[in-house]
Write an enzyme that holds these catalytic residues in place. Sequence first.
Site, short mmCIF file in Angstrom:
data_model
loop_
_atom_site.label_atom_id
_atom_site.label_comp_id
_atom_site.label_asym_id
_atom_site.label_seq_id
_atom_site.Cartn_x
_atom_site.Cartn_y
_atom_site.Cartn_z
N PHE A 1 102.33 6.93 -29.96
CA PHE A 1 103.06 6.35 -29.06
C PHE A 1 102.42 4.90 -29.76
O PHE A 1 101.61 4.55 -29.50
CB PHE A 1 102.32 6.49 -27.49
CG PHE A 1 102.94 5.56 -26.36
CD1 PHE A 1 103.97 5.42 -25.68
CD2 PHE A 1 101.96 4.80 -26.02
CE1 PHE A 1 104.33 5.37 -24.66
CE2 PHE A 1 102.77 3.48 -25.35
CZ PHE A 1 104.31 3.66 -24.73
N LYS B 1 95.72 -3.95 -25.77
CA LYS B 1 94.91 -3.40 -24.70
C LYS B 1 93.64 -4.20 -24.59
O LYS B 1 93.17 -5.48 -23.79
CB LYS B 1 94.46 -1.96 -24.97
CG LYS B 1 95.65 -1.12 -24.94
CD LYS B 1 95.76 0.05 -24.60
CE LYS B 1 96.66 0.90 -23.98
NZ LYS B 1 97.84 1.32 -24.73
N ASP C 1 98.36 1.55 -35.55
CA ASP C 1 98.63 1.17 -34.26
C ASP C 1 97.31 1.36 -33.51
O ASP C 1 97.14 2.10 -33.57
CB ASP C 1 99.66 1.83 -33.61
CG ASP C 1 100.00 1.47 -32.41
OD1 ASP C 1 99.00 1.00 -31.63
OD2 ASP C 1 100.56 1.29 -31.44
C1 LIG Z 1 99.07 1.45 -25.11
C2 LIG Z 1 99.83 1.35 -26.05
C3 LIG Z 1 100.77 0.15 -26.24
C4 LIG Z 1 101.84 -0.10 -25.96
O1 LIG Z 1 100.71 -1.56 -25.64
P1 LIG Z 1 102.10 -2.44 -24.72
O2 LIG Z 1 100.80 -3.62 -24.04
O3 LIG Z 1 101.35 -1.28 -23.18
O4 LIG Z 1 102.96 -2.20 -24.56
C5 LIG Z 1 101.37 0.31 -28.19
N1 LIG Z 1 100.63 1.32 -28.98
C6 LIG Z 1 99.27 2.37 -28.15
C7 LIG Z 1 98.53 2.87 -29.59
C8 LIG Z 1 99.33 2.46 -27.16
O5 LIG Z 1 98.28 2.74 -26.67
#
Ligand SMILES: *Cc1c(COP(=O)(O)O)cnc(C)c1O
Length: 394
Positions: A129, A245, A216
């Site tokens: 994700f 986050k 990520d």
């Molecule tokens: C939450 C998340 C995203 C997206 O972040 P947003 O601030 O909602 O755009 C991308 N990568 C990972 C691994 C995430 O957990």
Amino acid sequence: MTQLALMNTYGRLPVTFTHGEGIWLFDSEGNRYLDAISGIAVNALGHGHPALVRAIQEQAAQLIHTSNLYGVQRQTELAETLCRVSGMEKVFFSNSGAEANEAAIKLARLFGHKKNIDRPTIIVMEQSFHGRTMATLTASGNRKIQAGFEPLVAGFTRAPYGDLEALQTIGRNNPDVVAILMEPVQGEGGINIAPPGFLKQLRELCDQRGWLLMLDEVQTGNGRTGTYFAYQHSGIRPDIVTTAKGLGGGVPIGACLAQGVAAELFQPGNHGSTFGGNPLACAAGLAVVDTIEHDQLSAHAAAEGTYLLEQFRQRLAGVPGVVALRGIGFMLGIELNKPCADLVKQALAQGLLINVTADKVIRLLPALIWKREHSDELVNRLCPLIEQFCRSGT
Ligand SMILES: *Cc1c(COP(=O)(O)O)cnc(C)c1O
């Protein structure tokens, strides 16, 4: 609770909170909830942390926003701090995780074009994700979030998570590959932890092939897994790491960090953001990173997360229907043999905030200030619910 004025993007639970204190949230009826999800890993310091509140209040009174047309002192300070804790060299600030990943994707493409690769391709993982923008939903390994939004963005190819051989095969067959984008621990995908030694092997493969290693760490970063960034468990350094986050403790901010060639790719005009790295968001980020360092919250997450996982292992041993327990620091997953979204509602009714992801995985992401007493209370309250759920026919 009617929400007719809101677009129907979220399946919301029937509760609205009025205030929070540490790891506790309170609703409009005066009920108290143990928060084991911390706004999906966002409230790194819990609710109402004095250092964060003070930083935001003082910065708001002094200067909220100027623009990236000018120097921004707090932005420079946060960039230097992040580079110091990560070993990276340069930072671009965004407002979210998806935007941090967009910056990484653009860097990979620039990197490719510099090498005369006209159709640069990024390897991404199954069950990953990376966000909800067009490029990041394309990068995500989840058909549900892509369906209906075709045409998707070109320039991505997919491999199974943690499968080095599959990556080597892609490398031999696809000369357009310029980068790998991967979560060190998949969050939304169900708390899937890369196999031991995998990041080191990835680093070697990327060096050998001339690819950028892009991690990520939107969810895994900022102390959550027991080190500031999860890659620091492996003794490697990626070319690019993204985070968001927990970084602002609830104030929207994201960051794309780079080192080596990747740190020098962007030139004025290549990328930007109106809000990105504004004084208010960066003051919040500084308070969060300083507190994580000063209070040694990464080490605390490592130790307390290990205790929590062990307690769950003991208490859930032999419970039919509990398929697996996975965890690293304050990122825990309890996988059941059936979809368990209903458990979230059952827990809520008992004053406990948890999350379910990937249909069958109970996800726990406590704030970094979570203490032993909270661990014991969580285990004591959640385990009977899980047992009951597993034994029920549904
Ligand atoms: C939450 C998340 C995203 C997206 O972040 P947003 O601030 O909602 O755009 C991308 N990568 C990972 C691994 C995430 O957990």
